[in-house]
Design a protein around this motif. Sequence first.
Motif, short mmCIF file in Angstrom:
data_model
loop_
_atom_site.label_atom_id
_atom_site.label_comp_id
_atom_site.label_asym_id
_atom_site.label_seq_id
_atom_site.Cartn_x
_atom_site.Cartn_y
_atom_site.Cartn_z
N LEU A 29 0.82 -1.20 0.00
CA LEU A 29 0.00 0.00 0.00
C LEU A 29 0.86 1.25 0.00
CD1 LEU A 29 -2.84 -1.03 2.45
CD2 LEU A 29 -2.96 -0.83 -0.02
N GLN A 30 2.00 1.20 0.68
CA GLN A 30 2.88 2.36 0.71
C GLN A 30 3.53 2.61 -0.63
OE1 GLN A 30 5.52 1.73 3.99
NE2 GLN A 30 3.91 1.99 5.51
N GLU A 31 3.66 1.61 -1.44
CA GLU A 31 4.24 1.79 -2.78
C GLU A 31 3.38 2.72 -3.61
OE1 GLU A 31 4.83 -1.91 -4.76
OE2 GLU A 31 6.07 -2.70 -3.17
N ASN A 32 2.08 2.75 -3.35
CA ASN A 32 1.13 3.52 -4.15
C ASN A 32 0.69 4.81 -3.46
OD1 ASN A 32 0.79 2.20 -6.51
ND2 ASN A 32 -0.89 0.94 -5.81
N VAL A 33 1.53 5.37 -2.61
CA VAL A 33 1.12 6.52 -1.81
C VAL A 33 0.97 7.77 -2.68
CG1 VAL A 33 1.81 8.07 0.04
CG2 VAL A 33 2.11 5.62 0.31
N ALA A 34 -0.16 8.42 -2.54
CA ALA A 34 -0.40 9.73 -3.15
C ALA A 34 -0.61 10.70 -1.99
CB ALA A 34 -1.63 9.70 -4.03
N ASP A 35 -0.04 11.88 -2.10
CA ASP A 35 -0.07 12.84 -1.01
C ASP A 35 -1.05 13.95 -1.31
OD1 ASP A 35 0.50 14.27 1.23
OD2 ASP A 35 2.58 14.73 0.69
N ILE A 36 -2.04 14.12 -0.47
CA ILE A 36 -3.06 15.14 -0.67
C ILE A 36 -2.45 16.54 -0.60
CG2 ILE A 36 -3.88 15.50 1.69
CD1 ILE A 36 -6.40 14.74 -0.90
N LEU A 52 -9.90 19.49 -9.53
CA LEU A 52 -9.88 18.15 -8.95
C LEU A 52 -9.55 17.05 -9.96
CD1 LEU A 52 -10.26 16.47 -6.42
CD2 LEU A 52 -12.71 16.41 -6.91
N GLU A 53 -10.10 17.14 -11.15
CA GLU A 53 -9.86 16.11 -12.16
C GLU A 53 -8.37 15.98 -12.48
OE1 GLU A 53 -11.22 14.78 -16.66
OE2 GLU A 53 -12.05 16.61 -15.80
N GLU A 54 -7.69 17.11 -12.58
CA GLU A 54 -6.25 17.06 -12.89
C GLU A 54 -5.46 16.44 -11.74
OE1 GLU A 54 -3.39 16.96 -15.40
OE2 GLU A 54 -5.33 17.77 -15.98
N ASP A 55 -5.86 16.69 -10.50
CA ASP A 55 -5.19 16.06 -9.37
C ASP A 55 -5.38 14.54 -9.38
OD1 ASP A 55 -4.13 18.41 -8.34
OD2 ASP A 55 -5.81 18.75 -6.97
N ILE A 56 -6.58 14.09 -9.72
CA ILE A 56 -6.84 12.65 -9.78
C ILE A 56 -6.04 12.02 -10.92
CG2 ILE A 56 -8.61 10.90 -10.21
CD1 ILE A 56 -10.55 12.78 -8.67
N LYS A 57 -5.96 12.71 -12.04
CA LYS A 57 -5.12 12.21 -13.14
C LYS A 57 -3.66 12.12 -12.69
CE LYS A 57 -7.90 13.74 -17.06
NZ LYS A 57 -7.97 14.64 -18.23
N GLY A 58 -3.23 13.04 -11.85
CA GLY A 58 -1.87 12.99 -11.30
C GLY A 58 -1.64 11.75 -10.45
N ILE A 59 -2.64 11.39 -9.64
CA ILE A 59 -2.56 10.15 -8.85
C ILE A 59 -2.41 8.97 -9.80
CG2 ILE A 59 -3.83 8.54 -7.37
CD1 ILE A 59 -5.20 10.95 -6.11
N HIS A 60 -3.23 8.92 -10.84
CA HIS A 60 -3.19 7.82 -11.81
C HIS A 60 -1.81 7.74 -12.47
CE1 HIS A 60 -7.86 7.59 -12.39
NE2 HIS A 60 -7.49 7.52 -11.13
N ARG A 61 -1.25 8.89 -12.86
CA ARG A 61 0.07 8.89 -13.51
C ARG A 61 1.15 8.35 -12.57
NH1 ARG A 61 -1.77 13.75 -15.76
NH2 ARG A 61 -0.85 14.97 -14.08
N ARG A 62 1.14 8.80 -11.31
CA ARG A 62 2.15 8.32 -10.35
C ARG A 62 2.06 6.81 -10.15
NH1 ARG A 62 0.97 13.27 -7.64
NH2 ARG A 62 -0.54 12.21 -6.33
N ILE A 63 0.85 6.31 -10.05
CA ILE A 63 0.65 4.88 -9.85
C ILE A 63 1.11 4.10 -11.08
CG2 ILE A 63 -1.12 3.09 -9.58
CD1 ILE A 63 -2.57 5.06 -7.69
N GLU A 64 0.76 4.59 -12.27
CA GLU A 64 1.17 3.92 -13.51
C GLU A 64 2.69 3.95 -13.70
OE1 GLU A 64 -1.32 6.01 -16.26
OE2 GLU A 64 -2.96 4.56 -16.05
N GLN A 65 3.36 5.00 -13.25
CA GLN A 65 4.82 5.09 -13.35
C GLN A 65 5.50 3.98 -12.56
OE1 GLN A 65 5.75 9.07 -12.05
NE2 GLN A 65 5.44 9.94 -14.08
N ASP A 66 4.83 3.50 -11.51
CA ASP A 66 5.38 2.42 -10.71
C ASP A 66 5.02 1.04 -11.26
OD1 ASP A 66 6.56 4.20 -8.94
OD2 ASP A 66 4.86 4.22 -7.58
N GLY A 67 4.41 0.99 -12.45
CA GLY A 67 4.12 -0.28 -13.09
C GLY A 67 2.77 -0.89 -12.77
N TYR A 68 1.89 -0.12 -12.16
CA TYR A 68 0.56 -0.60 -11.83
C TYR A 68 -0.41 -0.20 -12.92
CZ TYR A 68 2.38 -1.17 -7.09
OH TYR A 68 3.10 -1.56 -6.00
N SER A 69 -1.48 -0.96 -13.06
CA SER A 69 -2.59 -0.59 -13.94
C SER A 69 -3.67 0.04 -13.08
CB SER A 69 -3.17 -1.82 -14.63
OG SER A 69 -2.20 -2.43 -15.45
#
Length: 133
Positions: A29-36, A52-69
Amino acid sequence: MSESESLGHKFWKIFDTVKNAGEKISQALQENVADIDTFNSIQRETLNFDLLEEDIKGIHRRIEQDGYSVLGSRLILDDKQELIEIKTYSQKGEKSFVNTVSAKVKRVINIPANILDEMKSKGRVELSLKPDN
């Protein structure tokens, strides 16, 4: 006595397994940490819905950079608790993960009329968001 020793030994093996599983889940879970705190949409307990939409897209990008779908996100605005919560669901291999970020929000600006109406009538709004593919 050897029977009780083996039962005790088995108990400790199970205990260690459960303990290690908890640590592994915590690490995953810590691997996928997004900071509010990095959100542009939340400043001084005020949510700017337009950002808000751009912030959520930022979360998605960070998670995908770590190899997650990224499977999607769930946004919860709760007027009674003055809370915003974003749960992002992701997958890596056969394992699924949930990343949750939340913040206190006392005021919302630029909120669409239909969402505002639901918030007024129910006190809470839940939206599902799919990533752009």
